[in-house]
Design a protein around this motif. Structure first.
Motif, PDB file in Angstrom:
ATOM      1  N   GLY A   1       1.781 -10.292  14.271  1.00  0.00           N
ATOM      2  CA  GLY A   1       1.646  -9.063  15.046  1.00  0.00           C
ATOM      3  C   GLY A   1       0.636  -8.124  14.415  1.00  0.00           C
ATOM      4  N   SER A   2       0.254  -7.087  15.180  1.00  0.00           N
ATOM      5  CA  SER A   2      -0.669  -6.091  14.638  1.00  0.00           C
ATOM      6  C   SER A   2      -0.049  -5.412  13.431  1.00  0.00           C
ATOM      7  CB  SER A   2      -0.961  -5.030  15.697  1.00  0.00           C
ATOM      8  OG  SER A   2      -1.902  -5.514  16.588  1.00  0.00           O
ATOM      9  N   GLY A   3      -0.852  -5.225  12.401  1.00  0.00           N
ATOM     10  CA  GLY A   3      -0.362  -4.554  11.200  1.00  0.00           C
ATOM     11  C   GLY A   3       0.507  -5.425  10.332  1.00  0.00           C
ATOM     12  N   SER A   4       0.560  -6.733  10.631  1.00  0.00           N
ATOM     13  CA  SER A   4       1.399  -7.606   9.815  1.00  0.00           C
ATOM     14  C   SER A   4       0.682  -8.052   8.538  1.00  0.00           C
ATOM     15  CB  SER A   4       1.843  -8.827  10.619  1.00  0.00           C
ATOM     16  OG  SER A   4       0.713  -9.558  11.037  1.00  0.00           O
ATOM     17  N   GLY A   5      -0.589  -7.672   8.393  1.00  0.00           N
ATOM     18  CA  GLY A   5      -1.300  -7.956   7.147  1.00  0.00           C
ATOM     19  C   GLY A   5      -2.190  -9.185   7.191  1.00  0.00           C
ATOM     20  N   LYS A   6      -2.646  -9.553   8.377  1.00  0.00           N
ATOM     21  CA  LYS A   6      -3.540 -10.706   8.490  1.00  0.00           C
ATOM     22  C   LYS A   6      -4.914 -10.404   7.894  1.00  0.00           C
ATOM     23  CE  LYS A   6      -3.226 -10.715  12.997  1.00  0.00           C
ATOM     24  NZ  LYS A   6      -2.440  -9.492  13.227  1.00  0.00           N
ATOM     25  N   SER A   7      -5.450  -9.236   8.261  1.00  0.00           N
ATOM     26  CA  SER A   7      -6.765  -8.875   7.720  1.00  0.00           C
ATOM     27  C   SER A   7      -6.694  -8.737   6.204  1.00  0.00           C
ATOM     28  CB  SER A   7      -7.251  -7.557   8.337  1.00  0.00           C
ATOM     29  OG  SER A   7      -7.399  -7.699   9.724  1.00  0.00           O
TER      30      SER A   7
ATOM     31  N   PHE B   1       0.852  -1.178   0.000  1.00  0.00           N
ATOM     32  CA  PHE B   1       0.000   0.000   0.000  1.00  0.00           C
ATOM     33  C   PHE B   1       0.886   1.224   0.000  1.00  0.00           C
ATOM     34  CE2 PHE B   1      -2.806  -3.109   2.136  1.00  0.00           C
ATOM     35  CZ  PHE B   1      -3.916  -2.997   1.318  1.00  0.00           C
TER      36      PHE B   1
HETATM   37  N1  LIG Z   1      -7.074  -0.372   2.349  1.00  0.00           N
HETATM   38  C1  LIG Z   1      -5.850  -0.079   2.807  1.00  0.00           C
HETATM   39  N2  LIG Z   1      -5.187   1.000   2.341  1.00  0.00           N
HETATM   40  C2  LIG Z   1      -3.957   1.297   2.779  1.00  0.00           C
HETATM   41  N3  LIG Z   1      -3.278   0.585   3.685  1.00  0.00           N
HETATM   42  C3  LIG Z   1      -3.884  -0.490   4.196  1.00  0.00           C
HETATM   43  C4  LIG Z   1      -5.201  -0.882   3.794  1.00  0.00           C
HETATM   44  N4  LIG Z   1      -5.533  -2.002   4.460  1.00  0.00           N
HETATM   45  C5  LIG Z   1      -4.490  -2.295   5.253  1.00  0.00           C
HETATM   46  N5  LIG Z   1      -3.499  -1.395   5.095  1.00  0.00           N
HETATM   47  C6  LIG Z   1      -2.206  -1.430   5.781  1.00  0.00           C
HETATM   48  O1  LIG Z   1      -1.712  -2.731   5.694  1.00  0.00           O
HETATM   49  C7  LIG Z   1      -1.096  -3.101   6.904  1.00  0.00           C
HETATM   50  C8  LIG Z   1      -1.652  -4.411   7.395  1.00  0.00           C
HETATM   51  O2  LIG Z   1      -2.968  -4.220   7.824  1.00  0.00           O
HETATM   52  P1  LIG Z   1      -3.873  -5.362   8.450  1.00  0.00           P
HETATM   53  O3  LIG Z   1      -3.946  -6.514   7.521  1.00  0.00           O
HETATM   54  O4  LIG Z   1      -5.168  -4.704   8.805  1.00  0.00           O
HETATM   55  O5  LIG Z   1      -3.089  -5.763   9.759  1.00  0.00           O
HETATM   56  P2  LIG Z   1      -3.481  -6.849  10.845  1.00  0.00           P
HETATM   57  O6  LIG Z   1      -2.472  -7.947  10.707  1.00  0.00           O
HETATM   58  O7  LIG Z   1      -3.371  -6.179  12.174  1.00  0.00           O
HETATM   59  O8  LIG Z   1      -4.881  -7.306  10.554  1.00  0.00           O
HETATM   60  C9  LIG Z   1      -1.281  -1.974   7.883  1.00  0.00           C
HETATM   61  O9  LIG Z   1      -0.074  -1.261   7.950  1.00  0.00           O
HETATM   62  C10 LIG Z   1      -2.358  -1.126   7.256  1.00  0.00           C
HETATM   63  O10 LIG Z   1      -2.139   0.223   7.527  1.00  0.00           O
END
Ligand SMILES: Nc1ncnc2c1ncn2[C@@H]1O[C@H](COP(=O)(O)OP(=O)(O)O)[C@@H](O)[C@H]1O
Ligand SMILES: [Mg+2]
Lengths: 255, 260
Positions: free
Chosen positions: A47-53, A23
């Motif tokens: 970890g948080s922000g590692s891109g799991k979601s 991103f």
């Molecule tokens: N739609 C998006 N646009 C820009 N950056 C994003 C978007 N979705 C996630 N990110 C970035 O990608 C990274 C991983 O996010 P996320 O998958 O939500 O983390 P987590 O592992 O905590 O679920 C974060 O740094 C977040 O800021």
């Protein structure tokens, strides 16, 4: 709990092949490889922000990867058009991190939503099925409530009822127990296991809850610095000598 | 030295052009949804209600006072030529061609545009937009298209009421200041305002209604960063809407003058 060996026999229904995603120049996924077999429960740690979601959103085409291939139920979803994706999403349920209930709609309308989108059912049939799903998550009779009137745990369970409404073959949980008290968390964990037992549903659980990981999952995948650095059973992972995995499992990482 | 100035400008331009492209794409998809089934009539009616009934009083109040102050100023201006009697002609022409459409659009843009950005923005940050897509619905068809359609239908109607109320406001002032009889005032309005004046004024508002809905939806969908992000989106929506209404008004007016 079934042993991992059971699943070695079944077919692979989700596969990530060398998936890359960034991103605005920030690399989130740097070559993800992961296979999930039919009927298994796999936990995704990181970890948080590692891109799991992001990873589970890529799985249903809510986010398109920059590079690589994702195969779900024998369909390559990368580069699929929105209409084909919508059809595929009928086979995959997702429980969002904050439940993501539509706050302008009642609990009933929230759960009826996928019925109205995917299936042509009569109003009576919808009523029956909504009641059925609510019963399954232990919340019978709250159809008329608005999401704002529900507690966090109830929201998650309504979100779960909505996610399984169309009886999907795959279900994705994004941090289902985060922010819940231990009793509610335990109830959700039980539901995850029960749904798999009843419906044979393939499950990916994103979680920080090590207790949940241990009790619920057949296998565990660890996401670290944009890659899946380890996959295996709890026993296998506890014996791992990869520093990131060791730190995570012993709770030394800030999540 | 020059590099330090030019590179940021270059980047800002690229960002603006990229956003313009994205917004245009959204607008096209949203418009396309008007013609491609399924049609969400109920959602559209609800949006029309949201655009219209909440704004009606506000818009007409503003129009009333604009009409009155226009009349005051016009009487003052025309008195230099001893032509105060024609206050009705001047007031109605400026209201119908320009002030009615633009003031109405700016008011609705602020009220409804910010509402749209806040609604969609909070849905975005709480993952409701993702949930919608995950459950097999299209946010474009369910959210964007009804709002665009509602904007394009409602703004012209609101503007018609604003025009009428504004002209009425002018009439009150003419009556009290100059004792111009209402029949004379109405006759001077009717003999001045032509169909083309009316059409050019109302025609613009169809576009402004479209613009308000698209900008609100665009910034709403682009929202990131939790509740503060929603605040940012609403602010930038109001600013962008007002600016774009005034800029596009100039070009639309020029276009109408050339065509008619
Ligand atoms: N739609 C998006 N646009 C820009 N950056 C994003 C978007 N979705 C996630 N990110 C970035 O990608 C990274 C991983 O996010 P996320 O998958 O939500 O983390 P987590 O592992 O905590 O679920 C974060 O740094 C977040 O800021
Ligand atoms: Mg997450």
């Amino acid at each position: 709990m079934r042993g991992y060996e059971t699943f070695c026999m079944s077919r692979i229904i989700i596969e990530f092949k060398d998936v890359h995603k960034s991103f605005n120049g920030v690399v989130v996924h740097n070559g993800i490889n992961l296979s999930v077999r039919e009927g298994e429960i796999i936990s995704l740690l990181g970890g948080s922000g590692s891109g799991k979601s992001v990873l589970i959103k890529e799985l249903i085409g809510l986010i398109q990867p920059d590079k690589g291939e994702i195969v779900v139920l024998d369909h390559a979803i990368t580069g699929m058009n929105e209409n084909a994706l919508i059809k595929l999403r009928g086979h995959v349920g997702m429980l969002f991190q904050g439940a993501a209930l539509f706050d302008s709609l009642t609990v009933f309308e929230n759960i009826a939503y996928p019925f109205r989108e995917h299936l042509k059912l009569t109003e009576k049939e919808i009523r029956k099925r909504v009641a059925e799903k609510l019963k399954l998550v232990g919340l019978s009779g709250i159809e008329a409530k608005m999401p704002a009137e529900l507690s966090g745990g109830m929201k998650k369970r309504v979100g779960l009822a909505r996610a399984i409404a169309t009886e999907p073959e795959i279900i994705l949980y994004d941090e289902p127990t985060t922010g819940l008290d231990p009793i509610n968390a335990q109830r959700i964990n039980e539901l995850i296991v029960e749904l798999r037992r009843k419906l044979g549903i393939t499950t990916i659980v994103v979680t920080h809850d090590l207790h949940c990981v241990k009790t619920v999952s057949d296998r565990i995948a660890m996401l670290y610095e944009g890659k899946i650095v380890a996959v295996g059973t709890w026993q296998e992972l506890t014996k791992s000598n990869i520093p990131a995995v060791k730190d995570f499992l012993s709770g030394n990482i800030c999540v | 030295m020059l590099k330090n100035i030019l590179i940021p400008i270059d980047e800002a331009c690229k960002r603006v052009i990229f956003s313009l492209g994205q917004a245009t794409l959204l607008a096209m998809k949203g418009l396309g949804g008007i013609f491609i089934p399924p049609f969400h009539v109920k959602l559209t009616l609800r949006e029309i209600d949201n655009f219209g009934s909440g704004s009606l009083f506000l818009v007409d109040l503003i129009a009333l006072f604009t009409g009155m102050v226009m009349a005051l100023q016009t009487i003052y201006g025309l008195s230099y030529y001893g032509a105060e009697m024609y206050v009705g002609s001047v007031v109605s022409l400026s209201l119908v061609r320009e002030l009615g459409p633009v003031l109405t659009s700016i008011m609705v843009g602020a009220r409804v545009g910010s509402g749209i950005a806040a609604e969609i923005g909070s849905m975005q940050v709480t993952e409701q937009i993702d949930a919608m897509r995950a459950l097999g619905a299209s946010p474009i068809k369910k959210l964007v298209t009804p709002k665009i359609l509602a904007g394009m239908i409602t703004l012209p109607l609101l503007t018609v009421t604003a025009d009428i109320v504004g002209i009425f406001g002018g009439m009150i002032i003419s009556l009290f200041e100059l004792e111009i009889h209402r029949t004379f005032y109405i006759n001077s309005v009717l003999s001045t305002v032509q169909m083309t004046d009316f059409v050019s004024g109302i025609g613009k508002t169809v576009f402004f209604g479209f613009l308000i809905a698209v900008i609100g939806c665009y910034f709403g969908l682009k929202t990131t960063g939790g509740t503060t992000g929603v605040g940012r989106s609403t602010t930038i929506t109001v600013v962008t809407t007002s600016i774009l209404i005034l800029i596009s008004d100039f070009f639309l007016t020029k276009l109408f003058l050339v065509v008619f």
